[in-house]
Enzyme design. Structure first.
Site, mmCIF file in Angstrom:
data_model
loop_
_atom_site.group_PDB
_atom_site.id
_atom_site.type_symbol
_atom_site.label_atom_id
_atom_site.label_comp_id
_atom_site.label_asym_id
_atom_site.label_seq_id
_atom_site.Cartn_x
_atom_site.Cartn_y
_atom_site.Cartn_z
ATOM 1 N N ASP A 1 4.429 -12.141 9.401
ATOM 2 C CA ASP A 1 5.069 -11.630 8.193
ATOM 3 C C ASP A 1 6.463 -12.233 7.999
ATOM 4 O O ASP A 1 7.311 -12.190 8.899
ATOM 5 C CB ASP A 1 5.186 -10.111 8.267
ATOM 6 C CG ASP A 1 3.826 -9.438 8.402
ATOM 7 O OD1 ASP A 1 2.808 -10.114 8.185
ATOM 8 O OD2 ASP A 1 3.787 -8.231 8.727
ATOM 9 N N ASP B 1 5.119 -15.837 14.533
ATOM 10 C CA ASP B 1 5.084 -14.519 13.917
ATOM 11 C C ASP B 1 4.420 -14.702 12.546
ATOM 12 O O ASP B 1 4.384 -15.816 12.015
ATOM 13 C CB ASP B 1 6.509 -13.979 13.780
ATOM 14 C CG ASP B 1 6.567 -12.668 13.030
ATOM 15 O OD1 ASP B 1 5.768 -11.773 13.337
ATOM 16 O OD2 ASP B 1 7.420 -12.547 12.122
#
Length: 274
Positions: free
Chosen positions: A20, A18
């Site tokens: 952020d 992922d």
């Protein structure tokens, strides 16, 4: 450490990240709001709203309902934006905005996975126009990101073509495993959010990074590793900067001149001696 280099007689593997709050310390999309304002794409009110959204995101993460509201808001906000202008703004400000907020720990993990022979794949809910340049900056092999519909005029329509979120991320990981030959049981995944549980569950080595409360609870229950990333660092402070072509050329000219000077000096000495 992540173990020995991959045995290439075995199926290929990958590490899925992922973006952020896992690889970078902020929301990748919201980080560019000031640049979009300076480029005339949004007004001051939108800048303030995205700043508030960034604060909420950093303070406690975003649950499913918050992510849906953010998606609806950003989809409406970018309606009518010229795609090429967005790409140019991102390219011009990428290093200034993103480079300083990359977690040192994440950059090290990416390097370790590459050293071990694994592909690195960024899987992010943010838009492809933002995520793809960041993936390139990080040296990722592939990127999965949200895609917006682009009209015949080259502008966003405000509709979402592909939303890389929740179960859709897991589907993308499984599709990549099918097309690239990844053995998911030997693959790794990293995320900060419980919304990425489907992606984490799809691999043999899931990791919770700076997890929100729900993901931390799941990670503890399932005995998944929990990682704390907290040192943002510029990539150029970690990696040796390759010499620029002009510098290399100047050095080559200087070396050639020095060599010629030594040859001339030696010939003069021989002539004087004779």
């Amino acid at each position: 450490m992540l173990g020995l280099v991959e045995n290439h007689s075995l199926p290929r593997t990958a590490a899925f990240f992922d973006l952020d709050k896992t690889v970078i310390a902020k929301s990748s999309t919201l980080t560019f709001s000031k640049s979009f304002y300076q480029g005339g794409l949004i007004n001051r009110r939108a800048v303030l709203r995205t700043a508030y959204s960034q604060f909420i995101f950093l303070a406690g993460g975003a649950d499913h309902d918050q992510m849906e509201r953010m998606r609806e808001y950003l989809s409406a906000l970018c309606r009518g934006w010229n795609v090429q202008q967005v790409k140019e703004i991102v390219a011009e400000t990428l290093h200034d905005l993103i480079d300083p907020i990359i977690y040192d720990e994440a950059a090290s993990l990416i390097e370790e996975h590459h050293t071990a022979g694994r592909d690195v794949v960024i899987v992010s809910t943010s838009g492809a126009e933002v995520v793809e340049p960041i993936g390139e900056l990080l040296g990722a092999d592939r990127v999965v990101a949200t895609r917006m519909v682009v009209g015949d005029d080259g502008c966003f329509t405000g509709e979402v073509e592909y939303y890389a979120y929740g179960p859709t991320k897991a589907e993308a990981v499984k599709e990549l495993a099918r097309t690239e030959g990844y053995d998911l049981d030997r693959c790794y995944a990293y995320s900060d959010s419980a919304t990425d549980l489907p992606m984490l569950e799809s691999v043999g080595h899931p990791h919770a990074v700076n997890p929100d409360r729900a993901l931390r609870k799941e990670a503890l229950t399932r005995a998944w590793p929990i990682l704390d990333f907290h040192r943002p660092v510029r990539l150029k402070q970690r990696l040796p900067t390759p010499p620029r072509p002009a510098v290399v050329a100047a050095a080559a000219v200087g070396a050639a001149a020095a060599t010629a000077g030594l040859v001339w000096f030696a010939s003069r000495r021989r002539a004087a001696a004779s």
